[in-house]
Design an enzyme around this catalytic site. Structure first.
Site, mmCIF file in Angstrom:
data_model
loop_
_atom_site.group_PDB
_atom_site.id
_atom_site.type_symbol
_atom_site.label_atom_id
_atom_site.label_comp_id
_atom_site.label_asym_id
_atom_site.label_seq_id
_atom_site.Cartn_x
_atom_site.Cartn_y
_atom_site.Cartn_z
ATOM 1 N N ASP A 168 -10.713 36.072 -16.894
ATOM 2 C CA ASP A 168 -10.496 34.681 -17.323
ATOM 3 C C ASP A 168 -9.987 33.820 -16.163
ATOM 4 O OD1 ASP A 168 -10.505 32.601 -19.095
ATOM 5 O OD2 ASP A 168 -8.644 33.166 -20.108
ATOM 6 N N GLY A 169 -10.253 32.518 -16.267
ATOM 7 C CA GLY A 169 -9.716 31.570 -15.284
ATOM 8 C C GLY A 169 -10.748 31.025 -14.311
ATOM 9 N N GLY A 193 -12.995 28.699 -14.780
ATOM 10 C CA GLY A 193 -13.073 27.237 -14.877
ATOM 11 C C GLY A 193 -11.907 26.577 -14.161
ATOM 12 N N SER A 195 -18.136 35.860 -24.472
ATOM 13 C CA SER A 195 -17.745 36.208 -25.849
ATOM 14 C C SER A 195 -18.670 35.547 -26.858
ATOM 15 C CB SER A 195 -16.303 35.767 -26.100
ATOM 16 O OG SER A 195 -16.242 34.369 -26.322
ATOM 17 N N ASN A 227 -18.041 31.962 -26.856
ATOM 18 C CA ASN A 227 -18.349 31.149 -25.675
ATOM 19 C C ASN A 227 -19.625 30.305 -25.838
ATOM 20 O OD1 ASN A 227 -17.002 33.616 -23.360
ATOM 21 N ND2 ASN A 227 -16.039 31.756 -24.118
HETATM 22 C C1 IPE Z 1 -12.241 35.178 -23.108
HETATM 23 O O1 IPE Z 1 -11.961 34.035 -22.394
HETATM 24 C C2 IPE Z 1 -13.671 35.552 -22.957
HETATM 25 C C3 IPE Z 1 -14.082 35.997 -21.637
HETATM 26 C C4 IPE Z 1 -13.314 36.146 -20.596
HETATM 27 C C5 IPE Z 1 -15.478 36.295 -21.503
HETATM 28 P P1 IPE Z 1 -11.972 32.584 -23.058
HETATM 29 O O2 IPE Z 1 -11.619 31.625 -21.997
HETATM 30 O O3 IPE Z 1 -13.246 32.358 -23.782
HETATM 31 O O4 IPE Z 1 -10.814 32.720 -24.149
HETATM 32 P P2 IPE Z 1 -9.894 31.627 -24.841
HETATM 33 O O5 IPE Z 1 -10.800 30.553 -25.385
HETATM 34 O O6 IPE Z 1 -8.986 31.085 -23.774
HETATM 35 O O7 IPE Z 1 -9.146 32.362 -25.892
HETATM 36 C C1 IPE Z 2 -13.758 33.141 -17.987
HETATM 37 O O1 IPE Z 2 -13.401 31.961 -17.374
HETATM 38 C C2 IPE Z 2 -15.246 33.301 -18.126
HETATM 39 C C3 IPE Z 2 -15.750 33.033 -19.474
HETATM 40 C C4 IPE Z 2 -15.012 32.873 -20.536
HETATM 41 C C5 IPE Z 2 -17.185 32.967 -19.654
HETATM 42 P P1 IPE Z 2 -13.265 30.594 -18.141
HETATM 43 O O2 IPE Z 2 -14.556 29.856 -18.058
HETATM 44 O O3 IPE Z 2 -12.774 30.794 -19.536
HETATM 45 O O4 IPE Z 2 -12.172 29.857 -17.298
HETATM 46 P P2 IPE Z 2 -10.988 28.952 -17.821
HETATM 47 O O5 IPE Z 2 -10.218 29.769 -18.810
HETATM 48 O O6 IPE Z 2 -11.610 27.750 -18.466
HETATM 49 O O7 IPE Z 2 -10.200 28.620 -16.613
HETATM 50 MG MG MG Z 3 -10.919 30.940 -20.304
#
Ligand code: IPE
Ligand code: IPE
Ligand code: MG
Length: 250
Positions: free
Chosen positions: A27-28, A30, A72, A75
């Site tokens: 995660d992270g 973005g 997920s 997503n």
């Molecule tokens: C969880 O991250 C899913 C993946 C890392 C693929 P998200 O960014 O989708 O989760 P939430 O929305 O913060 O719970």
């Molecule tokens: C995890 O990174 C990857 C996926 C959930 C597909 P994010 O896209 O959720 O990144 P943040 O949480 O927005 O920083």
């Molecule tokens: Mg995320």
């Protein structure tokens, strides 16, 4: 200072505490991009480019399975453009790295319903799975369109079907037998779950499988998570006392 790793051979290091299966909620991506004033999708590109370094560290340490939560079932709520980029980067990753994965004896597996993936990526992922299916050194298990609740519901439906077809009886269902109906079917128990980016939740990841796993939540964004961060997590894991409901054994 306690030594965390013991030398097995000249090249190979092994963990003192057994660790067969490590799972990551990557995660992270973005926020990593936003911090750099970049579009979110470049965070996904940077994140996917982290995978091999961590997979190789696992192999050096004798860890057999690495599971990665990459997309997920929730997503799909994201903008279509971001989703398209993410699957494009995954496609590029498998096409670029397939020879490398073969050379290292890595078996590619997936969890989740991949029929919903864009066709190009689905074909590439299926080819990688097919090509690597007999590899025995290491399992790279990528969770794509994966959600633990749909997985459990599907498992219940599949078991009910088997009962209605006379393949088994209701009484045959045990905790162990139920595992056979999950995507993780023959994988070892998850010993350690690491979630990056500072979020302290599971977001629908492996709810059944993580019952006795150790959890580590680290503030580092996934694209910044390198071998050094991983080793720090492993040091923490080494000091955990896993009791499984029994008594302290160290
Ligand atoms: C969880 O991250 C899913 C993946 C890392 C693929 P998200 O960014 O989708 O989760 P939430 O929305 O913060 O719970
Ligand atoms: C995890 O990174 C990857 C996926 C959930 C597909 P994010 O896209 O959720 O990144 P943040 O949480 O927005 O920083
Ligand atoms: Mg995320």
């Amino acid at each position: 200072m306690v030594s965390l790793f013991k030398r097995k051979t000249k090249q190979k290091w092994a963990l003192n505490k057994p660790l067969q299966h490590v799972a990551f909620i990557m995660d992270g991506n973005g926020r990593w991009a936003k911090k750099r004033l970049l579009p979110r999708h470049l965070g996904h590109q940077a994140g996917i480019n982290r995978i091999l370094e961590i997979a190789e560290a696992c192999q050096e340490l004798g860890i057999r399975v690495m599971s990665l939560y990459a997309f997920s079932t929730e997503n799909w709520k994201r903008p279509q453009e971001e989703i398209d980029y993410l699957f494009e980067y995954l496609d590029v990753f498998f096409k670029r790295e397939i020879d490398h994965l073969m050379r290292d004896g890595v078996q590619v597996r997936t969890m989740g319903d991949i029929t919903r993936l864009p066709e190009k990526t689905r074909i590439t992922v299926n080819e990688a799975k097919e090509l690597t299916k007999n590899n025995k050194n290491f399992v790279l298990n990528i969770c794509l369109n994966y959600g633990s609740r749909p997985e459990i519901v599907k498992a219940a439906q599949d078991f009910a079907k088997d009962v209605s077809l006379g393949k088994c009886q209701i009484e045959d269902l045990t905790e162990k037998k139920f595992l056979d109906y999950l995507y993780s079917v023959d994988l070892p128990e998850v010993d350690l779950l690491i979630r990056t980016s500072g979020e302290n939740r599971l977001s629908n990841f492996m709810l059944y499988q993580l019952a006795y796993s150790e959890f580590i939540f680290t503030p580092t964004y996934w694209p910044d998570f390198d071998k050094k961060h991983f080793i720090k997590c492993l040091e923490l894991y080494q000091h955990r006392n896993r009791r499984f409901g029994g008594l302290k054994n160290e």
